[in-house]
Scaffold this active site. Structure first.
Site, PDB file in Angstrom:
ATOM      1  N   ARG A 164       4.570   0.657   3.457  1.00 37.55           N
ATOM      2  CA  ARG A 164       3.826  -0.319   2.648  1.00 37.55           C
ATOM      3  C   ARG A 164       4.628  -1.603   2.424  1.00 37.55           C
ATOM      4  O   ARG A 164       4.035  -2.676   2.236  1.00 37.55           O
ATOM      5  CB  ARG A 164       3.442   0.325   1.304  1.00 37.55           C
TER       6      ARG A 164
ATOM      7  N   ILE B 208      -2.896  -6.298  -2.450  1.00 40.63           N
ATOM      8  CA  ILE B 208      -2.864  -5.042  -1.711  1.00 40.63           C
ATOM      9  C   ILE B 208      -3.204  -3.959  -2.716  1.00 40.63           C
ATOM     10  O   ILE B 208      -2.636  -3.909  -3.811  1.00 40.63           O
ATOM     11  CB  ILE B 208      -1.491  -4.798  -1.051  1.00 40.63           C
ATOM     12  N   SER B 209      -4.172  -3.122  -2.390  1.00 36.87           N
ATOM     13  CA  SER B 209      -4.699  -2.165  -3.361  1.00 36.87           C
ATOM     14  C   SER B 209      -3.659  -1.130  -3.774  1.00 36.87           C
ATOM     15  O   SER B 209      -2.709  -0.827  -3.032  1.00 36.87           O
ATOM     16  CB  SER B 209      -5.920  -1.442  -2.786  1.00 36.87           C
ATOM     17  N   GLN B 210      -3.870  -0.576  -4.936  1.00 34.77           N
ATOM     18  CA  GLN B 210      -3.070   0.533  -5.435  1.00 34.77           C
ATOM     19  C   GLN B 210      -3.127   1.683  -4.419  1.00 34.77           C
ATOM     20  O   GLN B 210      -4.206   2.019  -3.918  1.00 34.77           O
ATOM     21  CB  GLN B 210      -3.665   0.976  -6.774  1.00 34.77           C
TER      22      GLN B 210
END
Length: 226
Positions: A48, A74-76
């Site tokens: 990530r 950027i999503s959880q």
């Protein structure tokens, strides 16, 4: 088992970006209810930190959304895992449309378990960066397009599954029309203060079965290109 595993060189990291940090995140996702082991393994093996600015690398494996510029995030990781799990629950779709490429993280997660990903992004600079990451990670099963996400990708329809990574008041009809008759769509729907993750499944007769999967918080789904 990963359909398209990432090269070992992609997983190099030290300290807060090490494999140990990824292992801790995977354990946390499992503790917080992610059940599909394929999804947990892919999150564990996806770097990530490659999808965010270097200044944020120390936070890459926290279970939180992070900024990626242009007013986007950027999503959880838990949300990425839950949406991926929801798409896979009834079988592995062969062809998936993603609306909102963003950093490319969700597409890369999906691309490791699904044969073909089509992803659309309205912000050209974000898409340029995401394409570079796809190349660096050796993923040749992702096709990308700079366009208005609300239009979907009609030339390649129908899709077995569709995922939206931005929230509108409703799913655009143009996108729903591109879902196969028994396809699965996962998307956040609602206002910024009241969003719900939903899953819609085609019944093969032109109707949809809709489920609510829980409260979420996403950036708004916008039209046009930038």
């Amino acid at each position: 088992m990963n359909v398209h595993p990432l090269p070992p060189s992609a997983l190099k990291g030290e300290g807060m970006t090490s494999q140990r940090a990824r292992d801790r995140l995977a354990t946390k996702l499992k503790e917080e209810g992610i059940r599909d082991q394929r999804v947990i393994d892919v999150i564990r093996n996806t770097p990530r930190h490659h999808f965010i600015d270097q200044a944020l690398h120390s936070r890459a494996y926290e279970n939180t959304a992070l900024p990626i510029g242009h007013g986007q995030t950027i999503s959880q990781p838990w949300v990425v895992a839950r949406m991926t799990e929801a798409l896979l629950e009834f079988g592995v779709p062969q062809k998936v449309l993603e609306i909102g490429t963003g950093s490319g993280y969700q597409a890369v997660v999906l691309a490791q378990v699904v044969p073909q990903i089509y992803t659309v992004e309205r912000i050209e600079e974000l898409l340029r960066q995401a394409r570079r990451r796809f190349r660096q990670l050796g993923l040749s099963n992702i096709r990308s397009r700079h366009d208005d996400g609300k239009l979907g990708w009609a030339d390649e329809a129908p899709f077995d599954a569709i995922i939206l990574t931005a929230a509108g008041d409703a799913i655009p009809h143009a996108i729903l029309d591109q879902l196969g008759p028994t396809g699965v769509l996962v998307a956040p729907v609602g206002s910024p203060s009241n969003q719900m993750l939903i899953r819609m499944r085609g019944d093969g007769q032109g109707d949809f079965i809709q489920e609510e999967l829980g409260a979420v918080s996403f950036v708004p789904l916008l039209g046009g290109i930038g």
